[in-house]
Design a protein around this motif. Structure first.
Motif, mmCIF file in Angstrom:
data_model
loop_
_atom_site.group_PDB
_atom_site.id
_atom_site.type_symbol
_atom_site.label_atom_id
_atom_site.label_comp_id
_atom_site.label_asym_id
_atom_site.label_seq_id
_atom_site.Cartn_x
_atom_site.Cartn_y
_atom_site.Cartn_z
ATOM 1 N N LEU A 1 13.637 1.544 -0.033
ATOM 2 C CA LEU A 1 12.285 1.989 -0.642
ATOM 3 C C LEU A 1 11.396 2.600 0.314
ATOM 4 O O LEU A 1 10.911 1.713 1.245
ATOM 5 N N LEU A 2 10.805 3.619 0.087
ATOM 6 C CA LEU A 2 9.638 4.341 1.034
ATOM 7 C C LEU A 2 8.261 4.306 0.368
ATOM 8 O O LEU A 2 7.279 3.910 0.890
ATOM 9 N N ASN A 3 8.296 4.514 -0.852
ATOM 10 C CA ASN A 3 7.114 4.708 -1.923
ATOM 11 C C ASN A 3 7.088 3.801 -3.165
ATOM 12 O O ASN A 3 7.967 3.611 -3.702
ATOM 13 N N MET A 4 5.844 3.387 -3.408
ATOM 14 C CA MET A 4 5.518 2.612 -4.722
ATOM 15 C C MET A 4 4.467 3.224 -5.384
ATOM 16 O O MET A 4 3.500 3.359 -4.695
ATOM 17 N N GLY A 5 4.785 3.592 -6.713
ATOM 18 C CA GLY A 5 3.803 4.386 -7.426
ATOM 19 C C GLY A 5 2.665 3.603 -7.928
ATOM 20 O O GLY A 5 2.799 2.281 -8.153
ATOM 21 N N TYR A 6 1.731 4.362 -8.440
ATOM 22 C CA TYR A 6 0.643 4.012 -9.069
ATOM 23 C C TYR A 6 0.900 2.922 -10.385
ATOM 24 O O TYR A 6 1.681 3.344 -11.283
ATOM 25 N N GLU A 7 0.281 1.484 -10.324
ATOM 26 C CA GLU A 7 0.372 0.991 -11.529
ATOM 27 C C GLU A 7 1.712 0.456 -11.694
ATOM 28 O O GLU A 7 2.066 0.072 -12.866
ATOM 29 N N ALA A 8 2.708 0.329 -10.778
ATOM 30 C CA ALA A 8 4.174 0.005 -10.985
ATOM 31 C C ALA A 8 4.484 -1.098 -11.424
ATOM 32 O O ALA A 8 5.313 -1.110 -12.431
ATOM 33 N N PHE A 9 3.552 -2.183 -11.168
ATOM 34 C CA PHE A 9 3.985 -3.488 -12.083
ATOM 35 C C PHE A 9 2.590 -3.925 -12.352
ATOM 36 O O PHE A 9 2.540 -5.274 -12.602
ATOM 37 N N ALA A 10 1.682 -3.155 -12.734
ATOM 38 C CA ALA A 10 0.581 -3.535 -13.401
ATOM 39 C C ALA A 10 0.751 -4.272 -14.796
ATOM 40 O O ALA A 10 1.420 -3.816 -15.436
#
Length: 211
Positions: free
Chosen positions: A12-21
């Motif tokens: 995993l390189l990137n984790m997006g906006y509000e991924a686990f909000a």
């Protein structure tokens, strides 16, 4: 949601906006070594989250990443991080200790806003700017030592902190915005003679003494 833990891909390189909000029952997160970028508000409102371990060489974390994680107690920040973004730990009432890496040059606006359990972290010699409201209403902070690398402190940075009684200010500071200590009524500044910090104390009627 009933998710209490997450296992991430080792690629995993990137984790997006509000991924686990709003994943409210998430309790512990260990981020993979491959991770480089994290978007904003990823764990916003994860109210049961208690521990985050960053094994990664993360270069950038978006604003508000841990905003309103009310039970977050422990965070290990990545060693390559340069900015603690705006609102990053805002409303993390149970956060008590955090180690700021020696690569951080800026603490953003409201980064530790209302972290009422936080004991003042050691500010690194790399730090240059402390943002507006950065440590607002951090009532467990009683003493602050500003490193000589800091050149600017924004307004209300240490405001409304009722336990704050001492702030050591180096002569190297170039810009001090109004109301840095608004509502922190018991603070005394420790300054160098003829410095910007001494002028600031006189201008705003803040008790001071010499280092």
């Amino acid at each position: 949601s009933t998710i209490t833990g997450i296992k991430f891909s080792e690629n995993l390189l990137n984790m997006g906006y509000e991924a686990f909000a709003g994943v409210y029952e998430l309790k512990e997160v260990c981020l993979p070594e491959s991770l480089e970028y994290m978007g904003g508000s990823i764990f916003y409102g994860s109210t049961y989250l208690e521990k985050v371990v960053c094994l990664a060489s993360i270069l950038s974390i978006g604003s508000g990443c841990f905003w309103n994680c009310k039970n977050l107690k422990s965070v290990t920040l990545p060693q390559n991080l340069s900015v603690i973004g705006d609102n990053m730990f805002k409303g993390c009432y149970e956060l008590k200790e955090i180690i700021i890496p020696n690569t951080v040059v800026e603490i953003g606006e409201s980064a530790f806003y209302e972290c009422s359990s936080l004991e003042m972290p050691l500010l690194p010699d790399s730090l240059e700017t402390i943002g507006k409201n950065a440590f607002w209403d951090c009532d467990s902070i009683d003493e602050v030592i500003i490193p000589e690398s800091v050149i600017k402190i924004e307004g209300n940075a240490f405001g409304d902190s009722g336990s704050l009684y001492k702030c050591v200010m180096p002569e190297t500071i170039q810009t001090l915005m109004p109301n840095i200590f608004w509502g922190s009524d018991f603070v005394t500044l420790y300054v160098e003679p003829y410095s910007m910090a001494e002028w600031y104390a006189i201008e705003y009627g803040i008790p001071y003494t010499y280092n």
